[in-house]
Scaffold this active site. Structure first.
Site, PDB file in Angstrom:
ATOM      1  N   CYS A 183       0.835  -1.202   0.000  1.00 50.99           N
ATOM      2  CA  CYS A 183       0.000   0.000   0.000  1.00 50.99           C
ATOM      3  C   CYS A 183       0.867   1.249   0.000  1.00 50.99           C
ATOM      4  O   CYS A 183       0.663   2.176  -0.791  1.00 50.99           O
ATOM      5  CB  CYS A 183      -0.927   0.005   1.212  1.00 50.99           C
ATOM      6  SG  CYS A 183      -1.890   1.525   1.363  1.00 50.99           S
TER       7      CYS A 183
ATOM      8  N   GLU B  22      -5.682  -3.801  -2.717  1.00 57.70           N
ATOM      9  CA  GLU B  22      -5.487  -2.376  -3.005  1.00 57.70           C
ATOM     10  C   GLU B  22      -6.052  -2.026  -4.384  1.00 57.70           C
ATOM     11  O   GLU B  22      -6.700  -0.983  -4.564  1.00 57.70           O
ATOM     12  CB  GLU B  22      -4.000  -2.035  -2.945  1.00 57.70           C
ATOM     13  CG  GLU B  22      -3.695  -0.560  -2.965  1.00 57.70           C
ATOM     14  CD  GLU B  22      -4.169   0.174  -1.722  1.00 57.70           C
ATOM     15  OE1 GLU B  22      -5.066   1.016  -1.854  1.00 57.70           O
ATOM     16  OE2 GLU B  22      -3.645  -0.103  -0.635  1.00 57.70           O
TER      17      GLU B  22
END
Length: 627
Positions: free
Chosen positions: A226, A299
């Site tokens: 991330c 994500e």
């Protein structure tokens, strides 16, 4: 199509040296050749090894023998860096999502951005909590301090979100219901930080400091993608900001994630992951890899889940109506789909299966050159091709760069290259070097032929998509269409239409003759146009061509969308000199998105003189099909 079997790199023209460098690690290429040739039975193993080391690859006489591997090798990189490289393909899908393309362009609707900020608010709260749990598990004071600093960075992000909210006069916590993609990622993250990982003791049972440290490492493994993805997107978007076009509405967001401080935080997270994983076993490192990959996919889903109420240029099939639309995808084969050139493979098969000079050949078989004679003949043919190819290119290049692209002018120039390619193929046929190759050996080699990462997956998705009226055609100079068909059939892609030259066989043994179908740039573009004509005009046709070399130029320009994969210096040199414009695909899409409004079209035009460049099949996939 011709390839040098024994050319020395130092003797090559500069353009060919550049092409070699573009192809990457020579050790990888040699390994691919080894995998292929291992599928072919041959008693001459010592000669096979010699020929592998001398084998070249490429459309224009490319030898890998003297090229050292790039450094540093993947093994020398830290764990976090290796994982980012391995799973960067998924990051492309995040970047090419409709939401991120709109955000980068600046025409993302404010309501959509508000929704995203509300989702990210919930996500960052979980991120902060995960850091807190990881800090409790770390048994090293330096590690605890680093995690604490990273958590402070998350709190700063939340402050940025609060600043947006103050402008809007709303409450983040009440702005939107948490969507399923956000829930999936936050639950996964907090479960990992709590030790709920497969093969790990449950919460409260982590008795030793080492067991706790493992959980801290797992947590950092689930968080690193991330951080790195946002740092990556921030820099990509910042590079696209145009100071001359006024204020970008999301400059604050872009500035934050492209800032030195955030880039440093992403690196700090990765360094900490490397440190915490040093003492882990191979099995435990595998767990981190799985967590990292899962986090990356979550994500991407997070970005793709953001609701949009505006027209977008991605994915290309958006709004595709199977009843009224038809997508026709064309692709080159050698070095577009493959890692090595098919002529190199056929040359290797011929040499390693040829008899030695002192062996008697069976009377019922076609007479063949010995392996030594074949190697020498290949070398001479390759050397001649290398020299004459460069001379041919120079002969039709305009002395000055053409300012305004003209398709007809380029077409006329490439007729000279077409004559050259046909003469080169005639010399190969006359030499007899292709005589005596067994069809089964060709098929085995094709089945073992490694394709570019993501190529097979892309074509599988196209073919299996029942909601997509699409056809795929492969146009290739390859001497033997059976090699292409075998390479795709091993991936279950028997539905692809292959347009290539063909070997002639007598009882499954090649006669040395070639059925000449697609030998040159002119042949390719004729096959391209003939294919389009057969589909007719009963539906709205959209054509895409994917290629990598000068031989693909005319097809790339004839298609509605021409995509250049890789970074061929000769293709760019010839194209640019004739007025062709090369635009990286992502910036090109962002520019189109800026111009894209309600009721307008994405306006793809054939023969526009504009080609789009990509570095991987992941970009092709993300652009055309999306996630």
């Amino acid at each position: 199509m011709m390839v040098a079997a024994q050319a020395v790199v130092q003797e090559m023209p500069e353009s060919f040296k550049n092409k070699i460098e573009e192809m990457g690690d020579s050790n990888i290429v040699q390994a691919r050749h080894s995998e292929i040739i291992d599928a072919i039975d041959s008693p001459e193993e010592d000669e096979i090894c010699l020929d592998r080391s001398q084998l070249a690859m490429g459309k224009s006489s490319l030898s890998m023998a003297a090229i050292p591997p790039k450094s540093p090798s993947p093994e020398e990189e830290g764990l976090a860096r290796r994982l980012w490289i391995k799973f960067k393909r998924e990051s492309v899908f995040a970047m090419y999502s409709p939401f991120t393309v709109c955000l980068a362009s600046g025409n993302l609707k404010l309501e959509t951005f508000r929704h995203y900020i509300a989702q990210d608010f919930h996500f960052l709260k979980a991120f902060s909590q995960a850091y807190e749990l990881a800090e409790e598990c770390a048994d090293d004071d330096d590690a605890k301090l680093s995690i604490s600093e990273l958590r402070k960075g998350v709190l700063e992000e939340l402050k940025m979100h609060d600043s947006f909210v103050k402008e809007w006069g709303t409450d983040l916590a009440k702005m939107a219901t948490v969507n399923s993609a956000t829930v999936k990622y936050t639950e996964f993250l907090l479960a990992t930080a709590s030790g709920k990982v497969e093969g790990v003791k449950g919460p409260g049972k982590l008795a030793t400091p080492f067991e706790k440290t493992k959980v801290a490492a797992y947590t950092l493994g689930a968080m690193s993608p991330c951080m790195r993805l946002y740092a990556f997107l921030g820099k990509e978007f910042h590079a696209l900001l145009n100071a001359n076009e006024g204020n970008h509405p999301y400059t604050k967001w872009i500035d934050n994630y492209s800032s030195e401080s955030f880039q440093a935080s992403a690196l700090q997270n990765e360094d900490l992951l490397d440190k915490l994983s040093v003492s882990l076993t191979g099995e435990e490192l595998d767990i981190i890899e799985k967590l990292y990959h899962q986090a990356m996919k979550l994500e991407v889903e997070f970005f793709c889940a953001q609701p949009l109420a505006q027209p977008t240029v991605v994915p290309l099939i958006k709004g595709h109506n199977p009843a009224g639309d038809r997508l026709i995808i064309f692709s080159d084969f050698d070095l577009t789909c493959t890692i090595v050139d098919s002529s190199a493979i056929l040359a290797e098969i011929a040499i390693v299966t040829a008899p030695k000079s002192d062996q008697n050949q069976p009377e019922n078989q076609l007479g063949r050159m010995s392996s030594g004679e074949l190697r020498n003949t290949w070398g001479l043919l390759s050397k001649q091709y290398t020299e004459e190819y460069e001379q041919c290119i120079e002969s039709f290049m305009p002395s000055e760069k053409v300012e305004n692209f003209n398709y007809e002018t380029l077409h006329k120039a490439l007729e000279q290259l077409s004559h050259f390619e046909k003469r080169a193929n005639s010399r190969v046929i006359e030499s007899g070097v292709l005589k005596g190759i067994n069809l089964e050996d060709i098929k085995k080699a094709g089945e073992r032929l490694s394709l570019q990462d993501g190529c097979t997956t892309f074509f599988q998705k196209v073919v299996k998509n029942e909601n997509l009226n699409a056809n795929v055609h492969v146009l290739s100079y390859c001497w033997c269409g059976d090699l292409i068909r075998a390479s795709f059939s091993s991936a279950g892609l028997n539905a692809l239409n292959v347009h290539a030259n063909e070997f002639t066989f007598k009882e499954s043994i090649s006669t040395g003759e070639i059925i000449e179908k697609v030998e040159s740039p002119i042949d390719k573009v004729q096959a391209f146009n003939n294919t389009l004509e057969k589909y007719g005009t009963d539906r709205k046709n959209l054509s895409v061509y994917i290629g990598d070399s000068v031989g693909d130029l005319l097809c790339l320009l004839e298609a509605d969308i021409g995509i250049v994969i890789g970074s061929s210096s000769s293709l760019r040199r010839v194209g640019s000199q004739f007025g062709v414009t090369f635009i990286p695909l992502y910036p090109g899409l962002v520019k189109k998105q800026k111009e894209y409004t309600e009721g307008s079209s994405s306006n793809w035009k054939e023969k526009s003189g504009i080609l789009y460049t990509v570095s991987s099949w992941a970009e092709v996939h993300a652009f055309i099909l999306g996630w």
